[in-house]
Design an enzyme around this catalytic site. Structure first.
Site, mmCIF file in Angstrom:
data_model
loop_
_atom_site.group_PDB
_atom_site.id
_atom_site.type_symbol
_atom_site.label_atom_id
_atom_site.label_comp_id
_atom_site.label_asym_id
_atom_site.label_seq_id
_atom_site.Cartn_x
_atom_site.Cartn_y
_atom_site.Cartn_z
ATOM 1 N N SER A 1 -0.453 -9.963 7.206
ATOM 2 C CA SER A 1 -1.972 -9.834 7.289
ATOM 3 C C SER A 1 -2.273 -10.276 8.870
ATOM 4 C CB SER A 1 -2.427 -11.018 6.400
ATOM 5 O OG SER A 1 -3.920 -11.011 6.411
ATOM 6 N N ASP B 1 -6.547 -2.823 -0.869
ATOM 7 C CA ASP B 1 -6.675 -3.753 0.214
ATOM 8 C C ASP B 1 -7.444 -3.160 1.284
ATOM 9 O OD1 ASP B 1 -6.183 -5.530 2.296
ATOM 10 O OD2 ASP B 1 -4.007 -5.032 2.762
ATOM 11 N N HIS C 1 -4.041 -7.150 -1.348
ATOM 12 C CA HIS C 1 -3.762 -8.130 -0.325
ATOM 13 C C HIS C 1 -3.459 -9.276 -0.413
ATOM 14 C CE1 HIS C 1 -4.308 -8.622 4.182
ATOM 15 N NE2 HIS C 1 -4.740 -10.056 3.809
#
Length: 468
Positions: A254, A408, A438
């Site tokens: 991320s 995501d 995610h």
């Protein structure tokens, strides 16, 4: 301090809160913005002892609550019960990911409820949303690992945690510098302890987890600078850790994937340091020009990262606040000439058609607002948005591994960067989790829950490392 204590504190600060408690059938707004009837269970949660639901119904609902795994915070018992989530539209090539036999969107209600609690706490002056979010996400220190030496150090004044396998090795090991995710706002060494231990044990590598400074207290480029400085320190002192200088990898998920990509680009031009062997980018966020790419449209209400939160985190990292978030979401923050310049790299046209069959519609261009651009123009810096780096930099990058998830909002950032790397002759290993969402890697062995897709994704990272 517990969440129950915080909720009780909120009720004390708002004497008339009891009058505002919902009743079954009242409308509430779910994470996707739709109004849906309030269920008796939600009434029970929000009302506490003053619940308007009848006692027998509350008791029956309580009996249906799943038991939390041993050692898991109590909040996890109800995290999977709300289902107010914008489900994928027909035509999806994959089914929603599964948590212990249930679709992943069961997580949405609990996530939204915690987010709403944070907003209430901020409005009442108890603490900020971000402070509450850090409390909820804080990890716990684990016990001694029989297979690893673990020590907390500082690399050039940056806190790090070093994981070294205890087993003897025939030669020097590979070294992995890991940058955690959390939107540049959340995350810590403890949060990713299990992930880093797993990678170190399974790949027999030395892992350095970096605790960079967090926004909004420390704005861009603080996190990037900490990650870069820690990496350079490690590479200059690599012999102390028994690591092969030709086998150093940067890795992150991320926001950590963003930082890994930025560090990799910066080091690509350095002649005074060994070349990085590889970069591992796990569902990275790599641009802030377009929050309306297909994956943003398709997964705007999918936990654990909603579309609005992606823009919120980027603005917190850049400016320390979330002003002009709506304009950024609409695309009013980028001048037309600059949008045209970067369209060759940031465009739905560069995304394979199979990723655009689920809930995508063309959007009208929005009017450019110069005042907004002046506040966010550093979004065009590659150290913040690595997808915008020039080809002269990209073609120097090391072998790359990119993991993306179907559910995501950041999926297309990874796909676009994959294309850029391949177009510049960089070898790319791509792993796509058709049933992933995610943050799924960060939930590895989370309170005893089982995410099969997350385990597959983590193992794909380990297998890539072993192949180097």
């Amino acid at each position: 301090m517990s969440i129950c204590f915080l909720q009780a504190a909120v009720r004390q600060r708002i004497p008339n809160l009891k009058d505002k408690r919902p009743a079954p059938g009242d409308l509430q707004v779910n994470p996707s913005g739709r109004q849906v009837p309030c269920s008796p269970l939600q009434v029970a949660r929000l009302s506490g002892n003053g619940c308007t639901a009848p006692q027998p119904e509350r008791q029956a609902l309580s009996e249906r609550l799943p038991r939390a795994p041993r050692g898991c915070p109590r909040r996890s018992r109800t995290a999977s019960l709300n289902r107010d989530y914008t489900a994928p539209q027909a035509g999806s090539a994959a089914s929603p990911p599964v948590l212990a036999g249930r679709p992943h969107h069961d997580l949405g209600g609990g996530f939204a409820e915690l987010s709403q609690t944070g907003k209430i706490l901020e409005k009442t002056g108890l603490c900020s949303q971000i402070t509450f979010g850090r409390y909820v996400r804080q990890g716990r220190k684990l016990g001694v690992d029989p297979k690893l030496f673990i020590q907390d150090l500082q690399f050039n004044k940056v806190p790090v945690r070093v994981y070294q396998p205890k087993a003897t090795s025939d030669g020097r090991r590979r070294g992995i510098i890991f940058f955690h995710g959390g939107g540049w706002v959340f995350g810590s060494l403890d949060t990713y302890e299990k992930v880093c231990r797993y990678i170190s044990r399974e790949s027999e590598s030395v892992v350095v987890s970096v605790q960079y400074r967090l926004a909004p207290e420390h704005k861009y480029p603080a996190a990037y600078e900490d990650c870069l400085n820690a990496t350079i320190h490690f590479m200059k002192n690599i012999e102390l850790y028994g690591v092969d200088p030709a086998n150093v990898i940067v890795c992150g998920d991320s926001a950590g994937g963003n930082l890994a990509a930025a560090v990799s680009q910066t080091l690509a031009g350095r002649s005074d340091l060994p070349k990085l062997r590889a970069q591992i980018l796990i569902y990275p966020g790599l641009q802030a020009l377009d929050f309306n790419l297909p994956s943003y449209q398709q997964n705007r209400g999918v936990p654990l990262l909603f579309r609005e939160r992606a823009a919120f985190f980027a603005l917190q990292y850049l400016n320390g606040d979330a002003l002009h978030m709506q304009e950024v979401l609409e695309g009013s923050h980028i001048p037309p000439d600059m949008r045209l310049k970067y369209r060759k790299w940031v465009s739905p046209d560069n995304i394979p058609e199979k990723f655009k069959v689920r809930g995508v519609k063309p959007l009208r261009p929005t009017d450019f607002i110069a005042e907004v651009y002046e506040t966010v123009k550093r979004f065009c810096e590659p150290n913040l948005c690595p997808l915008l780096a020039e080809d002269a930099i990209v073609h120097q990058l090391p072998e790359s591994f990119i993991l993306t998830c179907e559910y995501d909002v950041l999926r297309d950032d990874g796909l676009l960067y994959k294309k850029r790397l391949e177009d510049n002759g960089v070898r790319v290993t791509w792993y796509h989790l058709e049933d992933g969402f995610h943050g799924i890697i960060s939930l590895y062995d989370y309170c005893g829950f089982s995410f099969p897709a997350g385990k597959r994704g983590l193992d794909s990272v380990v297998n890539f490392l072993k192949s180097l």
